[in-house]
Enzyme design. Structure first.
Site, short mmCIF file in Angstrom:
data_model
loop_
_atom_site.label_atom_id
_atom_site.label_comp_id
_atom_site.label_asym_id
_atom_site.label_seq_id
_atom_site.Cartn_x
_atom_site.Cartn_y
_atom_site.Cartn_z
N HIS A 35 0.82 -1.15 -0.02
CA HIS A 35 0.08 -0.10 0.03
C HIS A 35 0.92 1.12 -0.06
CE1 HIS A 35 -3.02 -2.82 2.30
NE2 HIS A 35 -3.59 -2.54 1.06
N ASP A 61 -3.75 -8.13 -7.13
CA ASP A 61 -5.19 -8.36 -7.18
C ASP A 61 -5.60 -8.23 -8.72
OD1 ASP A 61 -5.75 -9.02 -4.52
OD2 ASP A 61 -5.43 -7.04 -4.25
O1 PAF Z 1 -8.19 -4.22 -2.68
C1 PAF Z 1 -8.71 -3.91 -1.69
O2 PAF Z 1 -8.19 -3.70 -0.64
C2 PAF Z 1 -10.50 -3.78 -1.86
O3 PAF Z 1 -10.89 -4.92 -2.51
C3 PAF Z 1 -10.79 -2.53 -2.28
C4 PAF Z 1 -10.32 -2.32 -3.61
C5 PAF Z 1 -10.44 -1.26 -1.17
C6 PAF Z 1 -12.41 -2.31 -2.00
O4 PAF Z 1 -12.89 -2.67 -0.79
#
Ligand code: PAF
Length: 290
Positions: free
Chosen positions: A42, A155
Site C-alpha cells: 500500500h 489483485d
Molecule cells: O483491494 C482492496 O483492498 C479492496 O478490495 C478494495 C479495492 C479497497 C475495495 O474494498
C-alpha cells in the site's frame, strides 16, 4: 519524503469538502482505496499517487459486502493508528475511514456487477465478492471524485474488473495499476500475511517460486499451459503444506484461459496455507515470448 500532516476524516461530507478545497486550488486528486492493515505494498501505491498527483486521499474501509458468510470479515486486521503513520510517511493528504453505516446508511438496493470477468479465478470460490468490490469502488469513486485511482497488480482480477467497470460506466477517472511489492522470500505483500506463522511465511515463498519457474519455462520455449501448470503444481505440492485452489494461464484483459501461449498472458495462483488464502500472479510480456 517529509512527513505529511495527514488528516483523518470519517464522514462523506468531510472528505468531499477536503477534495473540493484541493480541486478549487487546481490540485490533481489521487485516490488509493484500501481495507487498512496497510503494508509496504500500500505504501508504494500511496508514494506513486503522491508522485503523480497533488492531493492524495487514502480510504480505509473493511467493506462488508465483499466478504462471504464464512470469510474473515470479523477477524480482518484493523490497525488504524499504524495505518495513519504509514499514510503520513508515504505522502497521503487525507485518510477517509468511514464506519459501515456511513457507507451503507440504508439497505443497499443498487449493485454494480461486471459480467464475465467475475466468474472465473477467484470469482469461482468467492461468489458475490467482486460485486461487493465493484459496488464499494463505484461508491468511493462517486464520494472522492479523484482524477486517478491506484490499485495493486497483486489483485490482478480485481484490477481487470475495476478497469472494465470504469470504461463501461464512463467514470471520469484514470486507473493506474502498480507492480506487486514482495517480501524477501518473494511472498507478495498482503494484509492476510499477518495470519501466517513464521514457518508458513517461509513455505509461502514457493508461490512466487512457482510463478518464476513458469516464466523460465516459457522463456525456454514451453508454450503449453497444461505443462506449465503441472510444473507449478509440483513446486507447490513439494512444500507439503500448500493446498492449491487454482492455477490459471489467462488473457490479461478477458481473463479467459489460454491453452497455447502465443501472446502476453497472466499466470494466476490461489492457494491456502492452513486457513489463510493467498493469491499471486505474474504478467508475462511479449519480451518473454521472443
Ligand atoms: O483491494 C482492496 O483492498 C479492496 O478490495 C478494495 C479495492 C479497497 C475495495 O474494498
Amino acid at each position: 519524503m517529509t512527513m505529511k500532516n495527514t488528516v483523518l476524516v470519517k464522514t462523506i461530507t468531510q472528505v468531499r469538502k477536503a477534495v473540493e478545497a484541493a480541486k478549487s486550488s487546481g490540485k490533481k486528486i489521487g485516490f488509493v482505496p484500501t481495507m487498512g492493515a496497510l503494508h509496504s505494498g500500500h505504501g508504494s501505491l500511496i508514494e506513486t499517487a503522491a508522485r503523480q498527483c497533488d492531493f492524495v486521499v487514502v480510504s480505509i474501509f473493511v467493506n462488508p459486502t465483499q466478504f462471504g458468510p464464512t470469510e474473515d470479515l470479523a477477524k480482518y486486521p484493523r490497525t488504524l493508528d499504524a495505518d495513519m503513520e504509514l499514510c503520513r510517511q508515504t505522502g497521503a493528504d487525507a485518510v477517509f475511514a468511514p464506519e459501515a453505516n456511513e457507507m451503507y446508511s440504508r439497505e443497499q438496493l443498487t449493485w454494480v456487477d461486471v459480467e464475465k470477468l467475475t466468474t472465473g479465478l477467484c470469482g469461482k470460490s468467492r461468489p458475490g465478492h467482486f460485486r461487493g468490490v465493484t459496488t464499494v469502488c463505484a461508491k468511493l469513486f462517486n464520494i472522492v471524485c479523484p482524477h486517478v485511482a491506484f490499485f495493486g497488480q497483486k489483485d490482478a482480477q480485481q484490477a481487470a474488473i475495476i478497469k472494465r467497470m470504469v470504461i463501461d460506466l464512463n467514470f471520469p477517472l484514470e486507473i493506474v495499476i502498480c507492480p506487486t511489492v514482495r517480501e524477501k522470500s518473494g511472498l507478495a505483500m498482503s494484509s492476510r500475511n499477518k495470519y501466517l506463522s513464521e514457518s508458513q511465511r517461509a513455505d509461502a515463498g514457493a508461490i512466487n517460486q512457482s510463478l518464476q519457474a513458469a516464466c523460465q519455462a516459457i522463456i525456454s520455449g514451453q508454450r503449453q499451459s497444461t505443462a506449465i501448470i503441472a510444473l507449478m503444481r509440483e513446486i507447490l505440492d513439494r512444500t507439503g503444506v500448500i493446498e492449491t485452489e487454482y492455477i490459471h494461464i489467462v488473457d490479461s484483459e478477458s481473463l479467459e484461459d489460454v491453452d497455447t501461449i502465443t501472446r502476453p498472458v497472466l499466470i494466476a495462483v490461489a492457494a491456502k496455507i492452513g486457513a489463510t488464502r493467498l493469491i499471486d500472479n505474474i504478467l508475462l510480456d511479449a519480451q518473454a515470448l521472443k
